[in-house]
Design a protein around this motif. Structure first.
Motif: not given
Length: 301
Positions: A223, A233-234, A237-238, A246-247, A249, A298
């Motif tokens: 982060n 990237c969040e 992924v969402r 998937q992430m 973090e 995430v």
């Protein structure tokens, strides 16, 4: 005496990973998603999808070359026989230098005992490219997708890898190339990756947010990454998708977390190793390869 034995075993183990076999991989780029359009400052990223091995970028000293080959290094599990699961590993924007080679050897030392081979792909040496960091990064993220598929074809054609068990793993610009490789735009290749692991990639909205992916992806990122924006990237992924993306973090971690090297600054980015995050990442990758189950969303770690 025990200490001496430990040192000897360590040295032998290190030596085993010091000089992996080097191979030459024919580059393939003649696919419908590519064009003959060479690089231009007016369209610096579109020419990433090219039928030319060298496409006239400033990093290539403006040279255009139709055909070429890539250097690669193969780490195989000890006493391995027959096709096996494989990971193709992509370096970052500064090429396959000493740190990248050491990181690649470490990745192999973790995956090989699990029965997984590792092919370390060098996208730059045979193109005489030094680095692609900065604005050029987006172009090379696209160019290197065909590099990855050329390596995939090589592993399958040489019967080194199981056709449906080849995974793609890339760091930084290699992570960006990993994401591009999993898009439907690259679906005209004869073989597919089983899944992909993108480490600290560039999730630029212009490249990724509208992308449709063909297989599972796990993104690993800190982060505190100030080289590539974790928020992008969040968002990636969402976005609702038909395949699991998937992430992981990692909190308090920056762009350099997977590479065991002294803390340093590079191009204004802060890079420092996180043993906990790197270990967790490798364990997650091993579990994904073994179990072949992938999540979504995430996850903060």
């Amino acid at each position: 005496m025990k200490y001496l034995v430990f040192v000897l075993v360590t040295l032998i183990s290190t030596a085993a990973f010091a000089d992996p076999p080097e191979v030459k991989i024919p580059w393939k780029g003649d696919y419908p998603h590519n064009s003959n359009k060479r690089w231009s400052k007016d369209t610096p990223y579109d020419s990433g999808f090219s039928k030319n091995f060298k496409n006239g970028t400033p990093e290539e000293f403006d040279e255009v070359q139709k055909e070429g080959e890539l250097n690669a290094f193969i780490y195989s599990p000890q006493d391995s026989k027959g096709p096996m699961p494989f990971v193709i590993l992509l370096h970052g924007c500064d090429g396959l230098g000493t740190l990248s080679k050491e990181w690649a050897a470490h990745v192999a030392s973790v995956l090989n005992p699990q029965g997984v081979g590792v092919l370390v792909l060098d996208s730059f040496t045979t193109r005489f490219v030094d680095r692609s960091c900065g604005p050029a990064d987006l172009h090379w993220g696209r160019r290197r997708a065909d590099d990855a598929y050329s390596a995939l074809d090589y592993l399958v054609e040489k019967k080194l890898a199981k056709t449906n068990e080849v995974y793609l793993m890339g760091y930084s610009n290699g992570g960006t190339a990993t994401l591009v490789s999993m898009t439907t735009q690259e679906a005209d290749h004869s073989h597919r990756f089983a899944a992909a692991f993108a480490i600290a990639p560039g999730c630029s909205p212009s490249l990724q947010h509208s992308a449709i992916y063909t297989g599972p992806i796990i993104i690993f990122m800190g982060n505190h990454d100030d080289a590539n924006n974790p928020k992008w990237c969040e968002e990636l992924v969402r976005k609702k998708r038909s395949v699991p993306v998937q992430m992981m973090e990692y909190q308090g971690v920056n762009h350099g977390f997977p590479v065991n090297a002294p803390a340093r600054d590079f191009m204004g980015w802060h890079l420092s190793y996180s043993e906990a995050a790197e270990k967790d990442m490798m364990q997650t990758i091993i579990a994904a390869i073994k179990i072949r189950k992938f999540g979504k969303g995430v996850e903060l770690r």
